[in-house]
Write an enzyme that holds these catalytic residues in place. Structure first.
Site, PDB file in Angstrom:
ATOM      1  N   ARG A  45      51.436   9.814  -3.069  1.00  0.00           N
ATOM      2  CA  ARG A  45      52.267   8.741  -3.637  1.00  0.00           C
ATOM      3  C   ARG A  45      52.629   9.123  -5.064  1.00  0.00           C
ATOM      4  O   ARG A  45      52.115  10.092  -5.609  1.00  0.00           O
ATOM      5  CB  ARG A  45      51.529   7.412  -3.611  1.00  0.00           C
ATOM      6  N   GLU A  71      43.416  -5.384 -10.229  1.00  0.00           N
ATOM      7  CA  GLU A  71      42.609  -4.669  -9.230  1.00  0.00           C
ATOM      8  C   GLU A  71      41.231  -4.395  -9.797  1.00  0.00           C
ATOM      9  O   GLU A  71      41.096  -4.017 -10.965  1.00  0.00           O
ATOM     10  CB  GLU A  71      43.198  -3.285  -8.915  1.00  0.00           C
ATOM     11  N   GLU A 128      42.637   5.758   1.954  1.00  0.00           N
ATOM     12  CA  GLU A 128      41.738   4.783   1.334  1.00  0.00           C
ATOM     13  C   GLU A 128      40.945   3.974   2.357  1.00  0.00           C
ATOM     14  O   GLU A 128      40.469   2.879   2.054  1.00  0.00           O
ATOM     15  CB  GLU A 128      42.550   3.875   0.403  1.00  0.00           C
ATOM     16  N   LYS A 129      40.764   4.543   3.549  1.00  0.00           N
ATOM     17  CA  LYS A 129      40.078   3.751   4.585  1.00  0.00           C
ATOM     18  C   LYS A 129      38.599   3.530   4.268  1.00  0.00           C
ATOM     19  O   LYS A 129      37.988   2.611   4.801  1.00  0.00           O
ATOM     20  CB  LYS A 129      40.278   4.358   5.972  1.00  0.00           C
ATOM     21  N   HIS A 136      37.600   2.875   1.194  1.00  0.00           N
ATOM     22  CA  HIS A 136      37.572   2.052  -0.031  1.00  0.00           C
ATOM     23  C   HIS A 136      37.287   0.608   0.376  1.00  0.00           C
ATOM     24  O   HIS A 136      37.903   0.084   1.296  1.00  0.00           O
ATOM     25  CB  HIS A 136      38.941   2.152  -0.707  1.00  0.00           C
ATOM     26  N   ASN A 152      53.705   0.447  -9.697  1.00  0.00           N
ATOM     27  CA  ASN A 152      52.261   0.270  -9.590  1.00  0.00           C
ATOM     28  C   ASN A 152      51.566   1.330 -10.432  1.00  0.00           C
ATOM     29  O   ASN A 152      51.885   2.519 -10.320  1.00  0.00           O
ATOM     30  CB  ASN A 152      51.782   0.436  -8.145  1.00  0.00           C
ATOM     31  N   GLU A 153      50.665   0.900 -11.290  1.00  0.00           N
ATOM     32  CA  GLU A 153      49.911   1.843 -12.122  1.00  0.00           C
ATOM     33  C   GLU A 153      50.809   2.984 -12.597  1.00  0.00           C
ATOM     34  O   GLU A 153      50.551   4.157 -12.306  1.00  0.00           O
ATOM     35  CB  GLU A 153      48.696   2.388 -11.370  1.00  0.00           C
ATOM     36  N   TRP A 186      37.430   7.511  -4.314  1.00  0.00           N
ATOM     37  CA  TRP A 186      37.964   8.647  -5.060  1.00  0.00           C
ATOM     38  C   TRP A 186      36.970   9.278  -6.029  1.00  0.00           C
ATOM     39  O   TRP A 186      37.332  10.137  -6.817  1.00  0.00           O
ATOM     40  CB  TRP A 186      39.245   8.244  -5.796  1.00  0.00           C
TER      41      TRP A 186
HETATM   42  C1  GAL Z   1      44.520   2.108  -7.781  1.00  0.00           C
HETATM   43  C2  GAL Z   1      45.794   1.826  -7.012  1.00  0.00           C
HETATM   44  C3  GAL Z   1      45.533   1.185  -5.677  1.00  0.00           C
HETATM   45  C4  GAL Z   1      44.393   1.870  -4.986  1.00  0.00           C
HETATM   46  C5  GAL Z   1      43.168   1.797  -5.864  1.00  0.00           C
HETATM   47  C6  GAL Z   1      41.952   2.426  -5.251  1.00  0.00           C
HETATM   48  O1  GAL Z   1      44.682   3.231  -8.566  1.00  0.00           O
HETATM   49  O2  GAL Z   1      46.680   1.017  -7.745  1.00  0.00           O
HETATM   50  O3  GAL Z   1      46.712   1.269  -4.910  1.00  0.00           O
HETATM   51  O4  GAL Z   1      44.738   3.190  -4.749  1.00  0.00           O
HETATM   52  O5  GAL Z   1      43.424   2.468  -7.063  1.00  0.00           O
HETATM   53  O6  GAL Z   1      40.834   2.361  -6.116  1.00  0.00           O
END
Ligand code: GAL
Length: 683
Positions: free
Chosen positions: A123, A321, A369-370, A372, A161-162, A329
């Protein structure tokens, strides 16, 4: 000097129209079949969710090809959410360009410093300065804004986003072109840039703007001011993108507040968020924060939330968030322990967050991200995690009375400065071991250990005179205006504390000559001829019992009324001053010439603060174990007491009504990781 935010915070409302603390998550319904959506809304209501961020990564779904649009599914989701009483922070959906766009226009893909293309497949594979990307993104923003203008679920816009999470540094030809335009605006003439960049050195003189490039891979150390300006430019390029999207949104929906989610946390260095907020690009500040487990993770969370509040001018901000439990990650992704989910959230609320959201609502079954965590885990709603999520929903409802209150300013400030972060850590310095953020956090950790409230605030956007004590760790870049402001502050009775490598260069990264720290030499009454960095593992002892590492200075006392608070007992500068304080009338200027670390600073600070009459507001046995943060409004003060550790803490004799927490015979009992909130009358 606060940020020009409009204060249009998108409050969730209770049945009687009163303000609520927002609660929710990123919601990605496109990852799920239609039948799951109704269950989602039912569970959201069960958990107390009142706001979601929607469509953040939906570009490919909304615009399946260059000339086709598919809004039907989003219309339905918006309607369902509205029927469920849930407000929508709707994304402009521009964060991840779809394959049809990158295939047709590979020239939007970023390029690394070594000339490699950043390919699609993840992304944020877009150049912040690409005119082609910008045109496509703004077309999408216009479509989305026009479609949902006036939709009753819409409470705010979420730009991209971010911004800069993965694409802050792009070295492409588009970037080179935009960098030149940015430099022309800053320096006007080639002479201006040749002077600022010191191009007399190594035959770097430019005779045409077209010769100037981003700092791509070079044979040796690239020009430092070029590097610093490229960092400034890259932050500005993303800000420009933010403003371009915002302009479209304001044109179509002038009454809907606009935000974008920052990433104020220790690892995010590329974006000068204080500048973004001050530029008027946003109506309210939002932040994303993730805990990286470690010895000081509590301190880092508090520091980041505190700095976010500083960036927001202490107005309420939106926690867009964080995680209910593990992320995906980090090298090892630890689950949160019992109680941590709520404590992390409430610490953000303590520091001014009026909305608490997670990434994400329902844990993905596929994709990167499954693993997460989310509000609804793979295990489903019959889970400890979902029960903790629902419990937090109830807690936030109970805290509704404090929505709209602001963080009460502390008497001590820690200054934070992106220029000094960027310039202080450049290559070719006395040491490559200096870590700006770590030093700032060391001071903050020391204050937390002592139970002293402090504000973390942007250096150039804070009036120092509103604080009794201003701590400026490694304030390396010191334009003359800032040096004068700090001097005025001290002469007016303020107490400045600063450290090694502060006040050494001007805004062009040129040395202030005549002995270090040139810009603060007079004020501090000291002169340093040579820096004395230390090798890894080496340390020096001070005669006050502290130990220094990483850096030392060979200090001569030159000014009047300079006391030596500590001297080196070992090392190359044995018996020379290590910590000095110059008193000027009612004010003072203290210099700490070595890295003392949180423990050493906790040993030094009481002496510095006692002279000013700043002491902890916490009972002695709670200092270091409990963090105190205060919010206030016209009628009330709200005291947040956060148990930082895994032991029970009992707090006697604190007056106020208990809004959250347990009290027993006049004492407040803080179970491990618990948070209590007391309300006191403001008068
Ligand atoms: C952020 C992001 C989210 C998701 C999240 C995971 O950086 O905006 O979309 O990826 O981290 O921790």
């Amino acid at each position: 000097m606060t940020a020009p935010l409009t204060s249009r915070f998108p409050y969730a409302k209770g049945p009687d129209g009163s303000r609520r603390i927002g609660y929710g998550a990123d919601y990605n319904p496109e990852q799920w079949p239609r039948e799951v959506w109704e269950e989602d809304i039912r569970l959201m209501r069960e958990a107390g969710v009142n706001v979601v961020s929607l469509a953040i990564f939906s570009w490919a779904r909304l615009q399946p090809t260059a000339d086709s649009w598919d809004f039907g599914w989003l219309d339905e989701v918006m309607d369902l959410l509205h029927a469920g009483g849930i407000g929508v922070d709707l994304a402009t959906a521009t964060a991840s360009p779809p394959p049809w766009l990158t295939t047709a226009h590979p020239e939007i893909l970023p390029v690394t410093a070594t000339g490699e293309t950043v390919w699609p497949g993840a992304r944020q594979h877009w150049r912040p300065t690409s005119p082609v990307f910008r045109a496509h993104a703004l077309r999408l923003v216009r479509e989305v804004a026009t479609r949902y203008a006036g939709h009753p679920a819409l409470i705010a816009w979420h730009v991209n986003n971010e911004l800069g999470c993965h694409n802050v540094y792009d070295y492409s030809d588009d970037a080179a072109h935009a960098f030149r335009t940015w430099l022309r605006r800053r320096y006007t003439t080639l002479d201006g840039i040749n002077h600022a960049w010191g191009t007399a050195f190594w035959s770097q003189r430019y005779s045409d703007w077209g010769q100037i490039l981003p700092p791509r891979l070079a044979a040796s150390h690239p020009n430092p001011t070029q590097q610093l300006d490229f960092k400034r430019f890259s932050s500005d390029a993303l800000k420009e993108h933010l403003i371009a999207e915002r302009e479209v949104l304001r044109e179509i929906t002038p009454d809907v507040p606009v935000t974008t989610n920052f990433m104020v946390m220790s690892g995010t260095k590329g974006m000068d968020y204080a500048d973004w907020a001050a530029s008027g690009a946003l109506d309210f500040v939002s932040n994303d924060h993730y805990v990286v487990p470690g010895a000081r993770d509590r301190d880092e969370l508090s520091f980041s939330a505190n700095l976010t509040s500083g960036i927001a001018g202490h107005r309420p901000w939106f926690l867009m968030e964080h995680s209910t439990s593990a992320v995906n990650w980090q090298p090892v992704n630890l689950a949160k322990n019992e109680g941590e989910l709520a404590r992390d959230s409430l610490l953000h609320v303590a520091h001014g967050a009026d909305a608490v959201c997670f990434f994400q609502w329902r844990q993905s079954a596929a994709g990167a991200e499954k693993y997460h965590s989310a509000m609804v885990p793979h295990a489903g709603a019959d889970s400890e995690l979902f029960r903790a999520v629902s419990e937090l929903g109830c807690t936030l409802q109970a805290l509704a009375p404090l929505a709209g209150s602001e963080r009460e300013p502390a008497r001590v400030a820690v200054l934070f400065d992106w220029d000094s972060w960027w310039a202080g850590e450049l290559d070719s310095h006395p040491t490559s071991r200096l870590e700006y953020h770590r030093e700032a956090l060391d001071w903050y950790s020391a204050l937390l250990r002592l139970g002293i409230r402090a504000d973390v605030v942007p250096a150039h956007r804070t009036d120092p005179s509103s604080y009794d004590v201003v701590i400026a760790p490694v304030l390396h870049v010191m334009p003359q205006t800032l040096a004068k402001e700090l001097t005025r502050y001290v002469e007016g009775g303020g107490h400045l504390v600063t450290t090694y490598f502060s006040g050494v260069v001007d805004e062009n990264d040129h040395i202030w000559l005549g002995g270090y720290p040139g810009a603060l030499r007079e004020l501090l009454g000291i002169r340093i001829e040579e820096f004395g960095p230390l090798l890894d593992g080496d340390s020096v002892d001070l005669d006050n019992g502290a130990t220094g590492s990483m850096w030392t200075d060979r200090i001569d006392v030159t000014g009047p009324e300079v006391e030596v608070l500590a001297r080196y007992r070992t090392g190359a500068y044995v018996s020379r001053p290590a910590v000095t304080r110059r008193t000027t009338g009612r004010g003072s200027a203290t210099y700490v010439s070595t890295r003392l670390g949180a423990e050493g600073l906790a040993g030094l600070l009481p002496e510095l603060l006692a002279a000013v009459g700043v002491t902890s507001e916490l009972p002695e046995q709670a200092r270091g174990l409990v963090e105190l943060v205060v919010r206030h409004d016209a009628e009330s003060r709200y005291l947040f007491l956060v148990n930082r550790g895994d032991e029970c803490v009992v707090l006697p004799e604190l007056s106020g009504d208990v809004l959250l927490g347990q009290s027993s015979s006049g004492s407040l009992v803080l179970a491990p990781r618990d948070v209590a909130v007391l309300r006191q009358s403001a008068t």
